[in-house]
Each structure stands twice: as C-alpha cells, then as structure tokens.
Design a protein around this motif. Structure first.
Motif, mmCIF file in Angstrom:
data_model
loop_
_atom_site.group_PDB
_atom_site.id
_atom_site.type_symbol
_atom_site.label_atom_id
_atom_site.label_comp_id
_atom_site.label_asym_id
_atom_site.label_seq_id
_atom_site.Cartn_x
_atom_site.Cartn_y
_atom_site.Cartn_z
ATOM 1 N N THR A 37 38.463 35.930 38.170
ATOM 2 C CA THR A 37 39.072 37.167 37.689
ATOM 3 C C THR A 37 39.956 36.895 36.478
ATOM 4 O O THR A 37 39.953 37.667 35.516
ATOM 5 N N ASP A 65 41.042 42.780 42.877
ATOM 6 C CA ASP A 65 40.357 42.254 41.700
ATOM 7 C C ASP A 65 39.835 43.388 40.822
ATOM 8 O O ASP A 65 39.933 43.318 39.589
ATOM 9 N N GLU A 110 31.293 39.478 39.690
ATOM 10 C CA GLU A 110 32.167 38.451 40.276
ATOM 11 C C GLU A 110 31.868 38.397 41.769
ATOM 12 O O GLU A 110 32.187 39.310 42.518
ATOM 13 N N LYS B 143 42.702 38.861 50.827
ATOM 14 C CA LYS B 143 41.317 39.013 50.385
ATOM 15 C C LYS B 143 40.322 38.340 51.327
ATOM 16 O O LYS B 143 39.147 38.690 51.345
#
Ligand SMILES: Nc1nc2c(ncn2[C@@H]2O[C@H](COP(=O)(O)OP(=O)(O)OP(=O)(O)O)[C@@H](O)[C@H]2O)c(=O)[nH]1
Ligand SMILES: Nc1nc2c(ncn2[C@@H]2O[C@H](COP(=O)(O)OP(=O)(O)OP(=O)(O)O)[C@@H](O)[C@H]2O)c(=O)[nH]1
Ligand SMILES: [Mg+2]
Ligand SMILES: [Mg+2]
Lengths: 209, 209
Positions: A37, A65, A110, B143
C-alpha cells in the motif's frame, strides 16, 4: 484441484478483458506489511497525471487500505475475503464490473498479505509483482518458491533499513535468480521514495506501447 | 468445513498427549520473516540447561530452519508442506511419533510463515504465540483478526528497529487489546537479545508448575 480449474476459467476471462481494453493489470503480492500500500501511495501520484489508475484492494478485514488509496485520487474498491487467504479470479470479475476500467489504463490489484496462497491463483493479471521487504531475510525466495516462480517482477522494498538489518542483498538476488532467472528486480524505499520514479516510468512505458 | 472437523479430532488427540506428558506445546505463528527462528535460536540456549526442548519446523520448502535449530542442540524435525499454507494436526501426530517428547518438556512448533491460514488449524497446542515485527505496521491485528483472536501471547519483535520505522507502539497495543483483551504482549529483539530472558523465564515457570 477442481477449485483451481474453475479459477483458471475466470482468470482467462479477466485476461481477455484486460487485453481487449489494453489495461495493464498488476497483481501485487507479498507478506503482510512489506509495503504494497505504501508503494501505491507513492506511485499513484506519479502515474495519474498521465494515465487512469484503478485499484482493487484485497484484505481479510477492514477498508483501511482502500481508504489510504482513496486519498491518492485513484478509483478503488475494497474486497474483504474474511477467512479466505487470497483473492481469486471470480472476485476480480466483480471488481471489473464495479470499476469499469477505461482503455489504456492501469489496474493495480493489491492481494491479501500472504506469501503462500496467492501464488496458486491466477487472477488474469498482465504482471505479477512480488514485493519482498529487506527486513524479511534473504532466504524467502527459497522457502516460499511458488510465489517467486510465478512472478515476473520482484521489488525489494525498505532499502532505507539496510544499515540496520542483517540482509545480504547479493545473496538475495542470487536466490531470486536461482528460483526464476527472468525475474526483473527493483530496489525501493516506499518511505523515502528511492526507486519509485523508475518504477512509475517502467509502468508508463508499458501502457504507452 | 469437513477438513476442519477432521483436523479438530487430530488436534484433540495431540492435546491429550501433551497433557498426558505435561509437554508445554507452543505454536509460533507469524508472517514470513518476523523472527520466529531467530527467537528460537536465542531462547533454546537459555532453556535447554533446565528442560528438554523439541522443535517441529514447518516450511513450504527447504530444511534451512531445521538446520538453524539443530545448531542450538535441540531435537528438531522439518516438515515440508509443499503448496499447503499451514501445518495441520495430522502432521503434528507424525512429528510426535518421530520426536517422542519426554515428560515435562517444551515443544516448539514453528508454523509456516503465514498470518492467515494457520489461524484456522488447531494443532493441539498449549499456547498459541503470534509474533509480529514492528516493521509490519500497527494495523496488522485489525486486518488479520483471526490470528490475533486465536492467540494467547503476542511477541512484538525487532524493537531495535523502532528508531527507523513509523511504528506506533501504543496504537499497536490498543489494536491488540481490541481484538483480544486477554492477549499477553511482550517486546523483543531477537537480534540484540532484548526481552528474551523474560520470555525464557515465563516458559520455565509454566513447565515447572
Ligand atoms: N522503513 C520503511 N518502512 C516502510 C517502507 N514501506 C512501508 N513501510 C512501513 O511498513 C508498514 C507496512 O506498510 P504497508 O504499506 O501497510 O504494507 P502492506 O504490504 O500494504 O501490508 P498489508 O496490506 O497488510 O499486507 C507501514 O508501517 C509502513 O509505513 C519503507 O520503504 N521503509
Ligand atoms: N533487526 C532485526 N532483525 C531481526 C530480528 N529478528 C530477526 N531478524 C532478522 O529477520 C530475518 C528473518 O528472521 P527469521 O528468524 O528467519 O524469521 P522467521 O519468522 O523464522 O521466517 P520464516 O520461518 O521464513 O517465516 C532475518 O534476516 C533475521 O536476522 C530482530 O529482532 N531485529
Ligand atoms: Mg496494504
Ligand atoms: Mg523461520
């Protein structure tokens, strides 16, 4: 396995779509926290003046993100995979439907931070780019070979930390070449900016040809 | 799913075996290159004078980590998982057969470097210990929540790099507590040795009680 077979059919559809619209689709894969990122945050401002940029953000959880990418001005969608350890081609079909990428654009994907599972799932990308942080150690290409075998580009990120970590750059490049001789290797610092301009130029060159 | 059901049966068998022999079984999980092997290289010399130490090394490929552990004098076996993204309980049954751990010993299981898949596979361990490097960023617990939710211990490694990376330690601990309030957090540098003695003492205390 049956899952991979089905995935390959969807991947072929994505690949055809990208070819049809001359979209440069880049699948960015790496361990968690290697700097995917952060690299996009540095690259997108350099690219978006010259080419439309889209981003598909894959994470188990949160939209953090995608929010970071939003601030760069690129069009982005977030896919949350829950307990699934990788993006797959079917998810990318949905992403394409949502983003509607224009011709002659760049689409970054990503992937979920994972050096194992994404290696097995073709998304239909044009390039697969593995990002390896110099903090992870030079032996990762040998120990996680499928990811490096299936990539065309390797970015060695966080080179600003080289003075403080026991990373052997020459040994790392030897291991990378051993696993995949044609791998194109770049060195970057997404924190300080080293190598990012060159990376942007390489991308623009491909889009314009 | 059916695979997880079968795994839980094998995990229960391992758990029973470890209880039967008072083996402290520690499942070490993390991203690739967070420092699991380096921590073991520092811990084992401190432990082996007082307790028998066994190690199960899990990697996609190579015996490099097992060779590093061998040099510490611990009994070790290497499991290569190939394209599989995690160790599972059935592999540990075989490892136990090979290692034949004695009573009142410590068995470290270094899992495949992966912050996603190992979260779902109970190995029958006594403790699950997630290692997070300060280079990965403070948002990883949010995450990749399943790994942190399912652990009892979290080691924040590579603290020697704190001056050079944008890591917010207080924010990281907040996120960890948010995902799992009971998580016991330690800070270490496997490179410089910080925090390793305390970690060894904690392990010896558990074995001796
Ligand atoms: N020192 C240094 N830190 C960096 C560099 N690039 C990224 N970081 C830091 O590394 C951490 C992780 O960066 P991210 O960009 O979130 O990494 P990521 O690969 O996108 O992580 P996931 O999406 O969770 O897999 C953050 O704290 C960044 O600031 C770099 O070149 N040098
Ligand atoms: N600066 C610094 N580097 C460290 C520290 N701990 C480990 N390293 C380095 O980080 C790299 C990876 O360490 P490993 O011990 O191989 O990590 P790992 O978690 O076992 O890696 P995998 O088994 O492949 O998942 C190596 O280059 C180590 O020397 C630390 O505390 N500080
Ligand atoms: Mg990211
Ligand atoms: Mg290791």
């Amino acid at each position: 396995k049956d899952i991979l077979q089905k995935n390959n059919v969807f991947a072929a559809q994505n690949r055809g779509f990208f070819m049809g619209r001359n979209v440069l689709a880049i699948n960015m894969v790496s361990s968690p926290g290697s700097g995917k990122t952060a690299l996009l945050e540095k690259l997108i401002p350099l690219l978006k003046e010259q080419v439309k940029v889209y981003v598909v953000e894959g994470d188990q959880s949160t939209t953090r993100d995608a929010e970071r990418i939003e601030r760069t001005g690129a069009s982005v969608i977030q896919i949350n995979t829950g307990k699934t350890c990788h993006l797959d081609a079917h998810m990318i079909i949905h992403a394409i439907e949502k983003l509607q990428p224009e011709s002659n654009s760049v689409l970054f994907i990503e992937n979920v931070g994972n050096l194992v599972c994404p290696a097995l799932f073709d998304l239909g990308e044009t390039w697969r780019m593995v990002i390896m942080s110099v903090t992870e150690g030079e032996d990762k290409p040998l120990k996680y070979p499928y990811m490096f075998e299936s990539s065309q580009y390797c970015v060695l990120n966080k080179i600003d930390l080289l003075p403080y970590v026991p990373f052997d750059m020459e040994q790392a490049k030897d291991y990378l070449k051993k696993i995949r001789p044609e791998l194109q290797i770049m060195e970057t610092s997404a924190l300080k900016g080293d190598g990012v301009t060159e990376m942007a130029e390489m991308i623009l060159q491909k889009v314009n040809n």
